[in-house]
Motif scaffolding. Structure first.
Motif, PDB file in Angstrom:
ATOM      1  N   ALA A 107       0.818  -1.214   0.000  1.00 46.84           N
ATOM      2  CA  ALA A 107       0.000   0.000   0.000  1.00 46.84           C
ATOM      3  C   ALA A 107       0.850   1.262   0.000  1.00 46.84           C
ATOM      4  CB  ALA A 107      -0.938  -0.002   1.214  1.00 46.84           C
ATOM      5  N   LYS A 108       2.061   1.171   0.556  1.00 47.21           N
ATOM      6  CA  LYS A 108       2.898   2.362   0.679  1.00 47.21           C
ATOM      7  C   LYS A 108       4.299   2.104   0.140  1.00 47.21           C
ATOM      8  CE  LYS A 108       0.359   4.685   4.316  1.00 47.21           C
ATOM      9  NZ  LYS A 108       0.444   5.604   5.467  1.00 47.21           N
ATOM     10  N   THR A 109       5.004   3.212  -0.118  1.00 49.74           N
ATOM     11  CA  THR A 109       6.325   3.167  -0.740  1.00 49.74           C
ATOM     12  C   THR A 109       7.341   3.850   0.160  1.00 49.74           C
ATOM     13  OG1 THR A 109       5.412   3.145  -2.983  1.00 49.74           O
ATOM     14  CG2 THR A 109       7.660   3.992  -2.732  1.00 49.74           C
ATOM     15  N   MET A 110       8.536   3.280   0.202  1.00 50.08           N
ATOM     16  CA  MET A 110       9.663   3.965   0.811  1.00 50.08           C
ATOM     17  C   MET A 110      10.508   4.570  -0.309  1.00 50.08           C
ATOM     18  SD  MET A 110      12.769   2.723   3.300  1.00 50.08           S
ATOM     19  CE  MET A 110      13.668   1.849   2.041  1.00 50.08           C
ATOM     20  N   ILE A 111      10.843   5.840  -0.162  1.00 47.23           N
ATOM     21  CA  ILE A 111      11.625   6.569  -1.160  1.00 47.23           C
ATOM     22  C   ILE A 111      13.000   6.859  -0.573  1.00 47.23           C
ATOM     23  CG2 ILE A 111      11.746   8.647  -2.581  1.00 47.23           C
ATOM     24  CD1 ILE A 111       8.651   8.871  -2.142  1.00 47.23           C
ATOM     25  N   VAL A 112      14.045   6.559  -1.346  1.00 44.67           N
ATOM     26  CA  VAL A 112      15.418   6.878  -0.943  1.00 44.67           C
ATOM     27  C   VAL A 112      16.034   7.716  -2.052  1.00 44.67           C
ATOM     28  CG1 VAL A 112      17.645   5.997  -0.173  1.00 44.67           C
ATOM     29  CG2 VAL A 112      15.555   4.672   0.288  1.00 44.67           C
ATOM     30  N   THR A 113      16.430   8.944  -1.721  1.00 48.21           N
ATOM     31  CA  THR A 113      16.966   9.867  -2.721  1.00 48.21           C
ATOM     32  C   THR A 113      18.389  10.264  -2.386  1.00 48.21           C
ATOM     33  OG1 THR A 113      15.911  11.690  -1.501  1.00 48.21           O
ATOM     34  CG2 THR A 113      14.741  10.836  -3.414  1.00 48.21           C
ATOM     35  N   THR A 114      19.156  10.525  -3.437  1.00 55.89           N
ATOM     36  CA  THR A 114      20.491  11.119  -3.290  1.00 55.89           C
ATOM     37  C   THR A 114      20.812  11.895  -4.557  1.00 55.89           C
ATOM     38  OG1 THR A 114      22.749  10.685  -2.503  1.00 55.89           O
ATOM     39  CG2 THR A 114      21.940   9.263  -4.246  1.00 55.89           C
ATOM     40  N   PRO A 115      21.429  13.064  -4.471  1.00 56.30           N
ATOM     41  CA  PRO A 115      21.875  13.764  -5.674  1.00 56.30           C
ATOM     42  C   PRO A 115      23.170  13.138  -6.192  1.00 56.30           C
ATOM     43  CG  PRO A 115      21.564  15.265  -3.800  1.00 56.30           C
ATOM     44  CD  PRO A 115      21.635  13.873  -3.255  1.00 56.30           C
ATOM     45  N   ARG A 116      23.363  13.169  -7.509  1.00 56.81           N
ATOM     46  CA  ARG A 116      24.610  12.640  -8.069  1.00 56.81           C
ATOM     47  C   ARG A 116      25.410  13.694  -8.847  1.00 56.81           C
ATOM     48  NH1 ARG A 116      20.906  10.846 -12.196  1.00 56.81           N
ATOM     49  NH2 ARG A 116      21.673  11.633 -14.203  1.00 56.81           N
ATOM     50  N   SER A 117      24.879  14.926  -8.999  1.00 56.97           N
ATOM     51  CA  SER A 117      25.572  15.937  -9.798  1.00 56.97           C
ATOM     52  C   SER A 117      26.200  17.007  -8.908  1.00 56.97           C
ATOM     53  CB  SER A 117      24.602  16.590 -10.794  1.00 56.97           C
ATOM     54  OG  SER A 117      23.649  17.397 -10.117  1.00 56.97           O
ATOM     55  N   GLY A 118      27.143  17.750  -9.474  1.00 63.24           N
ATOM     56  CA  GLY A 118      27.814  18.835  -8.751  1.00 63.24           C
ATOM     57  C   GLY A 118      28.852  19.479  -9.639  1.00 63.24           C
ATOM     58  N   TRP A 119      29.469  20.552  -9.148  1.00 59.98           N
ATOM     59  CA  TRP A 119      30.357  21.357 -10.000  1.00 59.98           C
ATOM     60  C   TRP A 119      31.640  20.633 -10.391  1.00 59.98           C
ATOM     61  CZ3 TRP A 119      27.584  24.778 -12.029  1.00 59.98           C
ATOM     62  CH2 TRP A 119      26.669  25.546 -11.311  1.00 59.98           C
ATOM     63  N   PHE A 120      32.144  19.766  -9.517  1.00 57.47           N
ATOM     64  CA  PHE A 120      33.450  19.151  -9.783  1.00 57.47           C
ATOM     65  C   PHE A 120      33.320  17.624  -9.691  1.00 57.47           C
ATOM     66  CE2 PHE A 120      34.235  23.464  -8.090  1.00 57.47           C
ATOM     67  CZ  PHE A 120      34.961  24.004  -9.153  1.00 57.47           C
ATOM     68  N   THR A 121      34.377  16.929  -9.357  1.00 61.27           N
ATOM     69  CA  THR A 121      34.337  15.471  -9.301  1.00 61.27           C
ATOM     70  C   THR A 121      33.448  14.968  -8.174  1.00 61.27           C
ATOM     71  OG1 THR A 121      36.536  15.312 -10.282  1.00 61.27           O
ATOM     72  CG2 THR A 121      35.772  13.402  -9.051  1.00 61.27           C
ATOM     73  N   CYS A 122      33.398  15.695  -7.059  1.00 64.37           N
ATOM     74  CA  CYS A 122      32.452  15.421  -5.962  1.00 64.37           C
ATOM     75  C   CYS A 122      32.643  14.045  -5.343  1.00 64.37           C
ATOM     76  CB  CYS A 122      31.010  15.559  -6.454  1.00 64.37           C
ATOM     77  SG  CYS A 122      30.608  17.118  -7.248  1.00 64.37           S
ATOM     78  N   ALA A 123      33.896  13.609  -5.180  1.00 66.45           N
ATOM     79  CA  ALA A 123      34.142  12.261  -4.667  1.00 66.45           C
ATOM     80  C   ALA A 123      33.543  12.045  -3.286  1.00 66.45           C
ATOM     81  CB  ALA A 123      35.644  11.984  -4.639  1.00 66.45           C
ATOM     82  N   ALA A 124      33.692  13.020  -2.398  1.00 65.65           N
ATOM     83  CA  ALA A 124      33.120  12.913  -1.056  1.00 65.65           C
ATOM     84  C   ALA A 124      31.743  13.561  -0.987  1.00 65.65           C
ATOM     85  CB  ALA A 124      34.043  13.542  -0.022  1.00 65.65           C
ATOM     86  N   GLU A 125      31.601  14.741  -1.579  1.00 67.89           N
ATOM     87  CA  GLU A 125      30.326  15.459  -1.510  1.00 67.89           C
ATOM     88  C   GLU A 125      29.180  14.585  -1.994  1.00 67.89           C
ATOM     89  OE1 GLU A 125      27.911  19.041  -3.770  1.00 67.89           O
ATOM     90  OE2 GLU A 125      30.055  18.821  -4.129  1.00 67.89           O
ATOM     91  N   ARG A 126      29.323  13.997  -3.172  1.00 66.19           N
ATOM     92  CA  ARG A 126      28.271  13.175  -3.761  1.00 66.19           C
ATOM     93  C   ARG A 126      28.566  11.687  -3.638  1.00 66.19           C
ATOM     94  NH1 ARG A 126      25.582  17.344  -4.000  1.00 66.19           N
ATOM     95  NH2 ARG A 126      24.773  16.033  -2.332  1.00 66.19           N
ATOM     96  N   GLY A 127      29.844  11.300  -3.760  1.00 71.65           N
ATOM     97  CA  GLY A 127      30.181   9.887  -3.809  1.00 71.65           C
ATOM     98  C   GLY A 127      29.791   9.122  -2.560  1.00 71.65           C
ATOM     99  N   ALA A 128      29.987   9.728  -1.391  1.00 70.67           N
ATOM    100  CA  ALA A 128      29.636   9.035  -0.147  1.00 70.67           C
ATOM    101  C   ALA A 128      28.145   8.737  -0.103  1.00 70.67           C
ATOM    102  CB  ALA A 128      30.059   9.870   1.056  1.00 70.67           C
ATOM    103  N   GLY A 129      27.318   9.712  -0.474  1.00 73.82           N
ATOM    104  CA  GLY A 129      25.877   9.502  -0.480  1.00 73.82           C
ATOM    105  C   GLY A 129      25.446   8.479  -1.514  1.00 73.82           C
ATOM    106  N   VAL A 130      26.060   8.525  -2.692  1.00 75.26           N
ATOM    107  CA  VAL A 130      25.750   7.543  -3.733  1.00 75.26           C
ATOM    108  C   VAL A 130      26.090   6.138  -3.254  1.00 75.26           C
ATOM    109  CG1 VAL A 130      26.486   6.702  -6.007  1.00 75.26           C
ATOM    110  CG2 VAL A 130      25.886   9.118  -5.697  1.00 75.26           C
ATOM    111  N   ALA A 131      27.213   5.980  -2.565  1.00 77.45           N
ATOM    112  CA  ALA A 131      27.611   4.659  -2.076  1.00 77.45           C
ATOM    113  C   ALA A 131      26.642   4.137  -1.024  1.00 77.45           C
ATOM    114  CB  ALA A 131      29.031   4.720  -1.521  1.00 77.45           C
TER     115      ALA A 131
END
Length: 432
Positions: free
Chosen positions: A240-264
């Protein structure tokens, strides 16, 4: 271009495109066990795609890689299309005498043309007219994030109101590197060139501004709009219900920690929850357009996300989930611990179990109520849309929004405990 359900490309066509993306669509490491080595491999894979500017090659390739991995797990993968501003820079420099520095053109980019602007440079704080001059704005020390921050927006409005032909902004921060600033794609913005200058390169231009010396600012770029997409991966369980898990994957530079940690962390949860079979539908979303003030998140929330009444839990894994800390001595020296400048929020019903799950993780021990004042990033809009139960993390590490955010700034050892804590918090929330 607004996205709708008609923009969601579903099924074999999308998966074929992902498979044709070459190494970019290669699956993540094996799902079990998810140990530090597994997270390290995911981080290195994400970082290998290079700059993650929305709609660019690195952003698109990382999305195809994640799509291929989740499709192999059985998720139905869709691409929610929208368009974003972009600039392909040919030359961006500031020159005085024999001194030259590379500058970062601030989006939404206004160019000078190949010939550049050759004008006096004047300090923004000196007062008086800036007609026929380039203004130098030196920001105070901070971990800067956005053009929407009052100190940035007010300073630029002031110099352009006083007639400046362009502005050079020194983003004074903890690394000496230039700090990219997020910007709204829908606000009118400034119609003259704005560039960002690294503090480590600023001294000759600060000196030049004191004497109102002549400088040449060149911003030569191809500018326009280009397609980007959110990856939406859904596993229907007939619930009946959904769990949503979101993370951004874009950013100005390589974003290894900024985005990569969340993506992992996000990818680990997508793997683990397939096997766990919780009593909810699963929807995992990796958004693009983050640097344009959460554009991809807003597109998903407006056009595709389940309604609040149909949502059991929304979990948002934002920036700097597990970035490395550094000693600030004569030079920055890496530490084996995580940067504490990360913030955890939860709706009132989940504060207790979330706090228990993250106990002992520096910066995440205090769980704040997820509301407009405390929540960060895309979760602010989620809360305002009325989703009743949510957990969210955001932060800004020392190399946040800089070109130096590479694999020095993150590791599998740092990400592993955060992923475990999210899994524990989610398990508790789904039982509530």
């Amino acid at each position: 271009m607004k996205a709708s359900r008609r923009d969601l490309l579903v099924g074999a066509g999308v998966l074929a495109a992902a498979s044709q993306a070459g190494s970019g669509a290669r699956a993540a490491p094996a799902a079990s066990p998810q140990d530090a080595a597994w997270f390290q491999a995911v981080l290195e894979r994400f970082a290998s795609f290079g700059v993650k500017a929305s709609g660019g090659p690195g952003d698109t390739a990382s999305g195809a890689w994640l799509e291929g991995d989740l499709a192999a797990l059985g998720y139905r993968c869709e691409r929610q299309a929208f368009d974003v501003p972009y600039a392909e820079v040919r030359k961006a420099t500031l020159v005085v005498g024999d001194k030259s520095a590379t500058v970062f053109p601030q989006a939404i980019v206004k160019t000078t043309g190949a010939a550049g602007l050759t004008l006096p440079i004047k300090p923004a704080g000196a007062g008086g007219s800036l007609d026929g001059a380039i203004a130098l704005v030196v920001l105070p020390f901070s971990r800067w994030v956005s053009m929407a921050q009052p100190a940035v927006g007010a300073a630029l409005k002031d110099v352009f109101d006083r007639g400046a032909a362009a502005a050079v902004v020194v983003t004074t921060g903890p690394t000496g590197e230039v700090i990219g600033l997020n910007v709204s794609p829908s606000q009118p913005g400034f119609q003259k060139p704005v560039v960002l200058l690294a503090p480590k390169d600023a001294a000759p231009f600060v000196a030049a501004a004191k004497t109102e010396a002549t400088v040449t600012l060149t911003v030569d770029a191809e500018v326009g709009r280009r397609p980007a997409h959110n990856l939406i991966a859904r596993l229907d369980r007939g619930a009946a219900k959904t769990m949503i898990v979101t993370t951004p994957r874009s950013g100005w530079f390589t974003c290894a920690a900024e985005r990569g940690a969340g993506v992992a962390v996000w990818l680990s949860l997508a793997h683990a929850l397939v096997a766990a079979k919780p009593g909810v539908n699963l929807e995992f979303v990796a958004t693009s357009g983050h640097e344009y003030i959460y554009q991809g998140g807003e597109e998903y929330l407006e056009h595709h996300a389940p309604k609040p009444a149909d949502t059991k839990l929304w979990c948002h894994i934002g920036a700097s989930a597990a970035a490395r800390d550094w000693h600030e001595l004569a030079t920055l020296r890496p530490l084996p611990s995580a940067d504490s400048q990360r913030v955890l929020t939860a709706t009132p019903d989940l504060i207790g179990p979330t706090k228990a799950a993250f106990r002992g993780l520096n910066g995440l021990e205090a769980v704040y109520e997820a509301n407009k004042a405390n929540a960060g990033g895309e979760l602010v809009n989620v809360i305002e849309a009325g989703h009743p139960s949510a957990i969210g993390l955001y932060g800004g590490h020392r190399f946040f929004h800089t070109a130096g955010d590479d694999m020095r700034c993150v590791s599998g050892d740092l990400v592993l405990p955060v992923a475990k804590a999210f899994r524990t918090a989610i398990d508790a929330a789904l039982k509530a």
